[in-house]
Design an enzyme around this catalytic site. Structure first.
Site, short mmCIF file in Angstrom:
data_model
loop_
_atom_site.label_atom_id
_atom_site.label_comp_id
_atom_site.label_asym_id
_atom_site.label_seq_id
_atom_site.Cartn_x
_atom_site.Cartn_y
_atom_site.Cartn_z
N LEU A 101 30.59 50.28 36.41
CA LEU A 101 31.47 49.50 35.57
C LEU A 101 30.66 48.46 35.04
CD1 LEU A 101 34.86 49.66 37.39
CD2 LEU A 101 34.14 51.24 35.88
N ASN A 102 30.12 48.56 33.77
CA ASN A 102 29.19 47.72 33.13
C ASN A 102 29.78 47.06 31.83
OD1 ASN A 102 26.66 46.35 32.88
ND2 ASN A 102 26.00 48.06 31.80
N GLY A 103 31.20 47.10 31.93
CA GLY A 103 31.80 46.54 30.39
C GLY A 103 31.88 44.82 30.45
N GLY A 104 31.65 44.26 31.73
CA GLY A 104 31.62 42.95 31.75
C GLY A 104 30.42 41.93 31.31
N GLY A 208 39.89 46.73 30.35
CA GLY A 208 39.84 47.03 31.74
C GLY A 208 39.44 48.27 32.15
N HIS A 209 39.07 48.17 33.36
CA HIS A 209 38.19 49.33 33.90
C HIS A 209 39.07 50.52 34.02
CE1 HIS A 209 39.47 47.27 37.55
NE2 HIS A 209 38.76 46.08 37.03
N ILE A 238 29.66 46.88 38.92
CA ILE A 238 28.10 46.74 39.01
C ILE A 238 27.94 45.20 39.57
CG2 ILE A 238 27.89 45.54 36.88
CD1 ILE A 238 25.54 47.96 36.65
N ASP A 239 28.59 44.67 39.59
CA ASP A 239 28.35 43.12 40.29
C ASP A 239 28.60 43.28 41.97
OD1 ASP A 239 31.19 43.00 40.68
OD2 ASP A 239 31.41 41.65 39.18
N LYS A 383 30.65 36.92 41.91
CA LYS A 383 31.70 36.60 41.03
C LYS A 383 31.51 35.18 40.39
CE LYS A 383 34.31 40.06 41.34
NZ LYS A 383 34.13 41.30 40.25
C1 DAU Z 1 37.35 43.90 32.26
C2 DAU Z 1 36.58 44.94 32.53
C3 DAU Z 1 35.65 44.93 33.38
N1 DAU Z 1 34.58 45.80 33.54
C4 DAU Z 1 33.75 45.90 34.76
C5 DAU Z 1 33.09 44.40 35.01
C6 DAU Z 1 33.04 44.48 36.75
O1 DAU Z 1 31.64 45.26 36.90
C7 DAU Z 1 33.87 45.31 37.11
C8 DAU Z 1 35.17 44.65 37.33
O2 DAU Z 1 35.85 43.63 36.60
P1 DAU Z 1 36.53 42.25 36.99
O3 DAU Z 1 37.36 42.09 35.86
O4 DAU Z 1 35.50 41.47 37.54
O5 DAU Z 1 37.55 43.05 38.01
P2 DAU Z 1 37.96 42.01 39.34
O6 DAU Z 1 38.66 41.12 39.07
O7 DAU Z 1 36.82 42.05 40.27
O8 DAU Z 1 39.04 43.14 39.93
C9 DAU Z 1 38.69 44.51 40.44
O9 DAU Z 1 37.76 44.22 41.48
C10 DAU Z 1 38.30 43.62 42.55
C11 DAU Z 1 37.05 43.31 43.57
O10 DAU Z 1 36.03 42.89 43.24
C12 DAU Z 1 39.54 44.44 43.41
O11 DAU Z 1 40.23 43.68 44.29
C13 DAU Z 1 40.51 44.45 42.00
O12 DAU Z 1 41.64 45.16 42.47
C14 DAU Z 1 39.96 45.12 41.03
O13 DAU Z 1 40.71 45.32 39.93
O14 DAU Z 1 34.56 46.19 35.86
C15 DAU Z 1 34.62 46.87 32.81
O15 DAU Z 1 33.66 47.61 32.69
N2 DAU Z 1 35.26 46.73 31.76
C16 DAU Z 1 36.66 46.02 31.62
O16 DAU Z 1 37.19 46.09 30.64
#
Ligand code: DAU
Length: 495
Positions: A101-104, A208-209, A238-239, A383
């Protein structure tokens, strides 16, 4: 007519009107699309219309008292997975697609561009390390597991440019772009975008993912991989540097055991620690497994949600899903993921909301879904800069893109690190460390205020360094701090 009924009727008629008004607005946006882009715009806005209508229909918070106990076997211990037979590995890997997931963006860590370009270790970025991991997997087993990147409109251009530097790396990298949905005005619930153009970027967001399933299907990649005989995808943030391909889990999802049908969906969960208060957790709700994110928790129960005793595990967002099952749920329109409402305040002073979904929320729409409780080593997220400090330090060894906890650490837990706001941005954090301290024996570090670290510093046990407002603390090169509190005027006290 009882008041309740009339108020319910009133609500549903206003909802119908709101949806009607939104449809008109979306039609107006589609009409503004450039020639040749109308079809794509129509499909995207229709995806948004469905999300919006779910938002109008469903409650955004769960009924706390309706949470049921997790059924027996809902979460399997990783250690009890059936063993993998060496001779099957190549064939198993030939059915796998790895998705990141690389949208962030890196904005929350003060960086421009995609988060995946932040250097994590030895100047290698998340993307570099991911490429190295997959390359190593492919070399070891003589396979060609493809790497798929789900970009967003925020990260696509930069990522495409970066991918050029891997031209000589033997990994098939394919990227696709997730949807671009309109932000809506908090009061009117109507899109703030005037047209489909990109002039007003603040008017749009990646939803969102959870958008992965639909966007992946719409991109044509899902069908392509199924035609090639791929069966499963492994999806992760990806992180998360711990999200490597795990052969035991791959074996578990591909091969039924004990006469059971293999699961169509698996969520890797791990034991919660005090540092993981925000992550989503798995619950049983309305007789199904459900991902519960903090945004869906009623305000009065947020502390209970964060507690380690009631919710012992959380979602790592390492997810395994059957490609055939994804095709089925997407084409039958069966994906019913909870809508997360994310409020934002724009620079222009306007309050908007963006409607999002989380990938793990799809768990309830698949058959035989379950969680697997994996070791903490599968969850090494970055994060904040405090996470970066751990991964950059000697606590982790690095081998072909994979980070493992150093064998020199005598206990398997990672230290709890809190860095003050002067360290929030990667640039500032890097400037404050002349060298990354030795953290092998650290349990707990708190740093606050204007603090600077010299080279070859060792931090052991519990170390608290607090520079009061107006003071500056320089931790001299070569200092060893063990169970110490260092405060404003550089007094060093035993902890
Ligand atoms: C909002 C969004 C995010 N992403 C990517 C960026 C990050 O690599 C990854 C996770 O996004 P984050 O917004 O950081 O999600 P995060 O707050 O970590 O939450 C997720 O990951 C958590 C673990 O880190 C879980 O506990 C949660 O249930 C899960 O929803 O997805 C996308 O590719 N597209 C998006 O629209």
């Amino acid at each position: 007519m009882p008041t309740n009924q009339s108020s319910e009727e009133w609500k549903s008629s206003t909802k119908r009107e709101t949806l009607g008004a939104l449809e008109q607005e979306l039609a107006r946006l589609v009409a503004s699309a450039k020639e040749g882009e109308t079809e794509g715009a129509r499909r995207e806005m229709s995806g948004f219309r469905n999300l919006f209508s779910r938002f109008l229909r469903a409650k955004t918070h769960i009924e706390w008292k309706a949470i049921q106990p997790l059924p027996e076997g809902a979460i399997r211990p990783y250690k009890q997975l059936p063993p993998v037979s060496e001779s099957h590995i190549t064939q198993m890997l030939s059915k796998l697609v790895v998705v990141k997931l690389n949208g962030g963006l890196g904005t929350s860590m003060g960086c421009k561009g995609p988060k995946s370009v932040i250097a994590v270790r030895n100047d290698l970025t998340f993307l570099d390390l991911t490429m190295q991991q997959i390359q190593q997997l492919n070399r070891t087993y003589n396979v060609d597991v493809p790497l798929v990147l789900m970009n967003s409109f925020n990260t696509d251009d930069d990522t495409q440019k970066l991918l050029k530097k891997y031209a000589n790396v033997k990994v098939s990298v394919i990227s696709f772009c997730q949807s671009r949905y309109p932000r809506i005005n908090k009061e009117t619930l109507m899109p703030i975008a005037k047209d489909m153009g990109t002039a007003d970027m603040e008017a749009w967001y990646p939803p969102g993912h959870g958008n992965f399933y639909e966007a992946f299907a719409n991109s044509g990649l899902l069908d392509k991989f199924l035609e090639q005989g791929k069966e499963y995808c492994f999806l992760s943030n990806i992180d998360n540097m711990g999200a490597t391909v795990d052969l035991n889990i791959l074996n578990f999802v591909l091969n039924s055991s004990g006469g059971q049908e293999p699961p169509e969906f698996v969520m890797e969960v791990t034991d919660k620690t005090r540092a993981d208060v925000k992550g989503g957790t798995l619950i049983q709700y309305e007789d199904k497994l459900m991902l519960l994110e903090i945004a869906q928790v009623p305000k009065d129960y947020v502390d209970e949600f964060k507690s380690i005793s009631k919710f012992r595990i959380f979602n790592t967002n390492n997810l395994w899903a059957s490609l055939g099952a994804i095709r089925r749920v997407v084409s039958n329109n069966e994906l019913d993921m909870e809508v997360i409402v994310n409020p934002k305040h724009l620079d222009r002073g306007m309050d908007v909301i963006q409607l999002e979904t989380a990938a793990g929320a799809a768990i309830k729409n698949f058959k035989n879904s379950c969680g697997i409780n994996v070791p903490r080593s599968r969850f090494l997220p970055v994060k904040k800069t405090s996470d970066l400090l751990l991964l950059m330090s000697n606590l982790y060894d690095i081998d072909n893109g994979s980070l493992t906890l150093s064998s020199e650490r005598s206990f398997p837990t990672t230290p709890l690190v809190k860095l003050g706001s002067s360290f929030d941005k990667v640039k500032d954090y890097l400037a404050r460390f002349q060298g990354i301290p030795d953290l092998i024996e650290l349990d707990h570090l708190t740093v606050s205020g204007d603090v600077w670290f010299g080279r070859d510093v060792s931090l052991k046990g519990t170390v608290i360094i607090i520079a009061n407002h107006g003071d500056r603390i320089d931790v001299a090169p070569g200092t060893i701090l063990e169970n110490k509190i260092v405060s404003g005027n550089l007094r060093i006290l035993d902890h």
